[in-house]
Write a protein that holds these residues in place. Structure first.
Motif, PDB file in Angstrom:
ATOM      1  N   UNK A 176     -27.441  13.126  -0.993  1.00 47.49           N
ATOM      2  CA  UNK A 176     -25.967  12.776  -0.842  1.00 47.49           C
ATOM      3  C   UNK A 176     -25.428  14.270  -1.587  1.00 47.49           C
ATOM      4  N   UNK A 177     -24.255  14.704  -0.957  1.00 45.81           N
ATOM      5  CA  UNK A 177     -23.545  15.801  -1.585  1.00 45.81           C
ATOM      6  C   UNK A 177     -22.114  15.588  -1.203  1.00 45.81           C
ATOM      7  N   UNK A 241     -24.125  15.971  -6.564  1.00 44.58           N
ATOM      8  CA  UNK A 241     -25.142  15.444  -5.685  1.00 44.58           C
ATOM      9  C   UNK A 241     -25.856  14.382  -6.541  1.00 44.58           C
ATOM     10  N   UNK A 242     -26.654  13.697  -5.792  1.00 44.64           N
ATOM     11  CA  UNK A 242     -27.621  12.718  -6.428  1.00 44.64           C
ATOM     12  C   UNK A 242     -28.871  13.403  -6.450  1.00 44.64           C
ATOM     13  N   UNK A 243     -29.314  14.676  -6.299  1.00 46.93           N
ATOM     14  CA  UNK A 243     -30.364  15.437  -6.406  1.00 46.93           C
ATOM     15  C   UNK A 243     -30.806  15.496  -7.909  1.00 46.93           C
ATOM     16  N   UNK A 244     -32.324  15.503  -8.277  1.00 47.39           N
ATOM     17  CA  UNK A 244     -32.673  15.803  -9.496  1.00 47.39           C
ATOM     18  C   UNK A 244     -32.798  17.531  -9.828  1.00 47.39           C
ATOM     19  N   UNK A 245     -31.908  17.910 -10.607  1.00 47.31           N
ATOM     20  CA  UNK A 245     -31.899  19.340 -10.730  1.00 47.31           C
ATOM     21  C   UNK A 245     -31.986  19.735 -11.971  1.00 47.31           C
ATOM     22  N   UNK A 246     -32.585  20.979 -12.471  1.00 47.76           N
ATOM     23  CA  UNK A 246     -32.656  21.361 -13.773  1.00 47.76           C
ATOM     24  C   UNK A 246     -31.353  22.180 -13.857  1.00 47.76           C
ATOM     25  N   UNK A 247     -30.749  22.668 -15.339  1.00 48.99           N
ATOM     26  CA  UNK A 247     -29.688  23.398 -15.279  1.00 48.99           C
ATOM     27  C   UNK A 247     -29.888  24.793 -14.482  1.00 48.99           C
TER      28      UNK A 247
END
Length: 322
Positions: A176-177, A241-247
């Motif tokens: 989701x974004x 977003x519900x994505x798992x992201x690093x910085x």
């Protein structure tokens, strides 16, 4: 109220229609990985250095979009105070420190330039985000940070139209974004899907419907009165977003999302704009970075067009919504 598409992220407005200014706050009470891309030449921002991938702070609790030019940075202090009151923030043992980032736009040329968003307005917008009802839905147009926005100023203020606050959300499988944006651009705004004009520099001061083609007007030698335009325009947004992201990954997504401005605003990222895009990643699903960025570009461009499409006539500037 809940940010559309999310159960754990919230958004709230505070508007002052008489003064022509306002604040929009996006709150992530559990914290989110944050990033920013600043593509414009005249930004007014808060706590953007700590969002660099090499810095150690990796959780953001709120993003503040504010009117009032640099004076509007005071609204972020009120958001910080309200979050501390609710025991939300980075736990440092002796206290919690809510990391609050933000950006401001110039709306002092409409309404009352002596009235700017302050700490009290920021705290109220934060409280509205966390306590407000979802029933009415998230308003667009002349609300929050979009209250005093204008667009299409490259032919001078007499040809400009009303800008505003907009949002758009999309999904791809579990991803989701959602983008929220306040559009206060030098350039004109088009529908990214059709290319049709939405709002911008008009062909004549008495024409509320006919929007000039930006590239043709500029290449034809149209004047750009810097005494009016200089550093007084900004489109500011937050993409969640519900994505798992690093910085580092979130930073790349923010850079990609900035192209969403270029899909809907022409010209964009000028020396007279302070274009900024914040990203919040809540980390529920593993997704390719490029997919997140592509979807982010799409929803941000759609949000830009939606905010101007819903803008109503105010302060002498005709709005696309009448």
């Amino acid at each position: 109220m809940r940010l559309p598409g999310f159960d754990d992220v919230y958004v709230g407005h505070r508007s002052d229609p008489e003064a022509g200014t306002g604040v929009t706050v996006v709150v992530a009470p559990a914290g989110a990985v944050g990033a920013v891309d600043v593509a414009g030449g005249a930004p007014a921002t808060r706590e953007t250095d700590l969002l660099r991938p090499e810095e150690t702070v990796d959780r953001v609790y709120a993003v503040v979009l504010s009117g009032g030019s640099a004076y509007g940075l005071a609204a972020s202090s009120g958001v910080m105070d309200e979050l501390e009151r609710r025991d939300i923030g980075l736990d440092l043992g002796v206290c919690r420190v809510p990391i609050v980032c933000g950006a401001c736009l110039f709306d002092l040329a409409v309404g009352d330039p002596s009235v700017r968003p302050d700490a009290a307005m920021g705290a109220e917008a934060c409280a509205e985000a966390l306590d407000g009802s979802d029933a009415a839905g998230l308003a667009q147009g002349n609300v929050g940070a979009g209250t005093g926005c204008t667009v299409g100023k490259f032919l001078g203020p007499d040809m400009a139209m009303k800008g505003g606050f907009g949002w758009s959300s999309a999904s791809a499988g579990p991803l989701v974004v959602t983008a929220v944006v306040a559009v206060n651009a030098v350039g004109s705004v088009t529908d990214p899907a059709t290319g049709a004009p939405v709002a911008g520099a008009r062909v004549a001061a008495d024409s509320a419907a006919q929007v000039a083609d930006p590239l043709s007007a500029i290449l034809a030698g149209a004047s750009m009165p810097l005494s009016v335009l200089d550093r007084t325009n900004t489109t500011i947004s937050c993409v969640t977003t519900n994505a798992k992201l690093t910085k580092a990954q979130a930073t790349k997504v923010a850079q990609m999302c900035s192209d969403g401005y270029a899909r809907a605003i022409a010209p964009s990222h000028t020396t007279n704009d302070g274009d900024s895009v914040f990203v919040l990643a809540t980390g529920q699903v593993e997704m390719p970075v490029d997919l997140v960025g592509v979807l982010g570009q799409r929803v941000l461009a759609d949000a830009v067009a939606s905010g101007c499409r819903e803008a109503r006539t105010a302060y002498g500037f005709p709005g696309a919504a009448g």
